[in-house]
Design an enzyme around this catalytic site. Structure first.
Site, short mmCIF file in Angstrom:
data_model
loop_
_atom_site.label_atom_id
_atom_site.label_comp_id
_atom_site.label_asym_id
_atom_site.label_seq_id
_atom_site.Cartn_x
_atom_site.Cartn_y
_atom_site.Cartn_z
N ASP A 108 -2.23 42.08 22.01
CA ASP A 108 -3.07 40.99 22.53
C ASP A 108 -2.73 40.87 24.01
O ASP A 108 -1.61 40.50 24.37
CB ASP A 108 -2.73 39.69 21.78
CG ASP A 108 -3.58 38.52 22.27
OD1 ASP A 108 -4.15 38.60 23.38
OD2 ASP A 108 -3.66 37.52 21.53
N VAL A 109 -3.71 41.20 24.86
CA VAL A 109 -3.42 41.27 26.30
C VAL A 109 -3.15 39.90 26.93
O VAL A 109 -2.70 39.83 28.07
CB VAL A 109 -4.55 42.00 27.08
CG1 VAL A 109 -4.64 43.46 26.66
CG2 VAL A 109 -5.89 41.28 26.95
N ASN A 168 -10.06 47.15 29.84
CA ASN A 168 -11.45 46.92 29.47
C ASN A 168 -11.62 45.71 28.55
O ASN A 168 -12.72 45.17 28.43
CB ASN A 168 -11.95 48.21 28.79
CG ASN A 168 -13.16 48.00 27.94
OD1 ASN A 168 -14.27 47.93 28.44
ND2 ASN A 168 -12.97 47.88 26.61
N TYR A 185 -17.15 33.11 32.56
CA TYR A 185 -17.17 34.58 32.59
C TYR A 185 -17.30 35.06 34.03
O TYR A 185 -16.55 35.95 34.47
CB TYR A 185 -18.35 35.07 31.75
CG TYR A 185 -18.44 36.58 31.61
CD1 TYR A 185 -17.61 37.26 30.73
CD2 TYR A 185 -19.36 37.31 32.36
CE1 TYR A 185 -17.69 38.64 30.59
CE2 TYR A 185 -19.46 38.69 32.23
CZ TYR A 185 -18.61 39.35 31.35
OH TYR A 185 -18.70 40.72 31.22
N LYS A 235 -14.55 37.27 36.10
CA LYS A 235 -14.84 38.64 36.54
C LYS A 235 -14.79 38.76 38.07
O LYS A 235 -14.36 39.80 38.60
CB LYS A 235 -16.19 39.10 35.99
CG LYS A 235 -16.19 39.27 34.48
CD LYS A 235 -15.23 40.38 34.02
CE LYS A 235 -15.38 40.71 32.56
NZ LYS A 235 -14.53 41.84 32.14
N THR A 251 -24.07 46.99 24.02
CA THR A 251 -23.12 46.50 23.02
C THR A 251 -23.59 45.07 22.68
O THR A 251 -24.40 44.49 23.41
CB THR A 251 -21.68 46.42 23.56
OG1 THR A 251 -21.54 45.22 24.34
CG2 THR A 251 -21.29 47.64 24.40
P1 NAP Z 1 -16.92 44.40 22.99
O1 NAP Z 1 -17.69 45.44 22.23
O2 NAP Z 1 -16.96 42.99 22.52
O3 NAP Z 1 -15.41 44.89 23.11
C1 NAP Z 1 -14.45 44.06 23.67
C2 NAP Z 1 -13.09 44.61 23.30
O4 NAP Z 1 -12.08 43.76 23.87
C3 NAP Z 1 -12.86 44.67 21.81
O5 NAP Z 1 -12.42 45.96 21.46
C4 NAP Z 1 -11.76 43.65 21.57
O6 NAP Z 1 -10.89 44.10 20.55
C5 NAP Z 1 -11.05 43.61 22.92
N1 NAP Z 1 -10.34 42.35 23.14
C6 NAP Z 1 -10.86 41.10 23.23
N2 NAP Z 1 -9.88 40.21 23.39
C7 NAP Z 1 -8.71 40.91 23.41
C8 NAP Z 1 -7.35 40.54 23.54
N3 NAP Z 1 -6.96 39.26 23.69
N4 NAP Z 1 -6.42 41.53 23.53
C9 NAP Z 1 -6.77 42.84 23.37
N5 NAP Z 1 -8.05 43.23 23.23
C10 NAP Z 1 -9.00 42.28 23.25
O7 NAP Z 1 -17.38 44.36 24.51
P2 NAP Z 1 -17.99 45.46 25.51
O8 NAP Z 1 -19.41 45.10 25.71
O9 NAP Z 1 -17.61 46.82 25.12
O10 NAP Z 1 -17.21 45.01 26.83
C11 NAP Z 1 -16.10 45.73 27.34
C12 NAP Z 1 -15.82 45.22 28.75
O11 NAP Z 1 -16.99 45.42 29.55
C13 NAP Z 1 -15.52 43.71 28.81
O12 NAP Z 1 -14.51 43.47 29.76
C14 NAP Z 1 -16.84 43.12 29.28
O13 NAP Z 1 -16.68 41.90 29.97
C15 NAP Z 1 -17.34 44.22 30.21
N6 NAP Z 1 -18.79 44.19 30.43
C16 NAP Z 1 -19.66 44.36 29.38
C17 NAP Z 1 -21.03 44.31 29.62
C18 NAP Z 1 -22.05 44.49 28.51
O14 NAP Z 1 -23.24 44.24 28.76
N7 NAP Z 1 -21.66 44.92 27.34
C19 NAP Z 1 -21.49 44.09 30.94
C20 NAP Z 1 -20.57 43.94 31.98
C21 NAP Z 1 -19.22 43.99 31.71
P3 NAP Z 1 -10.24 43.12 19.47
O15 NAP Z 1 -11.22 42.04 19.16
O16 NAP Z 1 -9.89 44.00 18.34
O17 NAP Z 1 -8.98 42.58 20.10
#
Ligand code: NAP
Length: 248
Positions: free
Chosen positions: A60-61, A87, A154, A158, A189
């Protein structure tokens, strides 16, 4: 292969952008270590990539001891840490500022900002002591580059990641550690779906943007790989936007 023999840590590696990034690094010869809180999801992602190329660590980060143990585990099991992709992130705390729940605000900052800080703190300390490395933080085009109503926590988290990235890059470039960020726009996603929105409705909404579509997770992954690779050897403290022109 670009990452032959390299050990790559990816937080939030079980799903979404993190998982696509893990696949991309593994295809390029790296051994990837996926970190997150959900052991079953991590194990499934490792199986999909292949256990000869992938491993996982439950972490847990937001927890200082867990973030430290995450890096120690990677180095202990694999003998090195060459690349780290921070990430893990959550959207959380939606709504206008006056209505944001304080605990929800704290959680977004804890995961998105403090989580990146704690991960980097230990990753960079290891890299500095072992000949250098590369860190890529996953920020967002919402924050330093653009804003949207209802996403104050958010966006603030960021924007802070983007600035933290640049400051860490200055702090550690002389240690042989390159720190950069990627700032994706809407990516395929569940995080890019509005509450209750279907992927088809999202596709319709995205038609009004310059590129007319969401990014594929592989497009973000490829940018992360480039920033982490020797091809970007003089790229330091950059925050590379991958949003199809939304904030151009
Ligand atoms: P996602 O599918 O919800 O994945 C998020 C990941 O973060 C999950 O694997 C989750 O794993 C992990 N996580 C959450 N809280 C955590 C914690 N306390 N400790 C360790 N791991 C944790 O999201 P995604 O869309 O792939 O997003 C990945 C990154 O890209 C994020 O930083 C997001 O803000 C950024 N982003 C996404 C988008 C988009 O449109 N999808 C756009 C811009 C930026 P667990 O729940 O198993 O811990």
């Amino acid at each position: 292969m670009r990452f032959d023999g390299k050990i790559v840590l990816i937080t939030g590696g079980a799903r979404g952008i993190g998982r696509a990034t893990a696949h991309a690094f593994a295809r390029e010869g790296a051994t990837v270590v996926l970190a997150g809180r959900d052991a079953a999801a991590l194990a499934e992602a490792v199986k999909e990539i292949g256990s000869e190329r992938a491993d996982h660590v439950v972490a847990d980060v937001t927890d200082p001891a867990s973030a430290a143990a995450m890096v120690e585990t990677v180095a202990g099991r694999h003998g090195a840490l060459h690349v780290a992709v921070n990430n893990a992130g959550i959207l959380g705390a939606a709504g206008p500022v006056a209505d944001i729940d304080t605990a929800a605000w704290d959680e977004v900052l804890a995961v998105n900002l403090t989580g990146v800080f704690l991960s980097m703190k230990h990753e960079i300390a290891h890299m500095r002591a072992h000949g250098g490395g590369a860190v890529v933080n996953v920020s967002s085009n919402i924050g330093a580059h653009g804003r949207r109503p209802g996403l104050a926590a958010y966006a603030a988290s960021k924007a802070a990641v983007s600035v933290l990235t640049r400051t860490a890059a200055l702090d550690h470039v002389a240690d042989g550690v390159r720190v950069n960020a990627v700032s994706p726009g809407a990516t395929d996603t569940p995080m890019s779906l509005l509450p209750g929105e279907t992927p088809a409705e999202r596709a319709e909404r995205m038609r009004a943007t310059p590129s007319g579509r969401v990014a594929d997770t592989a497009e973000v992954a490829e940018t992360i790989l480039w920033l982490a690779s020797d091809a970007a050897s003089h790229v330091v403290g950059h925050d590379l936007v991958v949003d199809g022109g939304v904030t151009a």
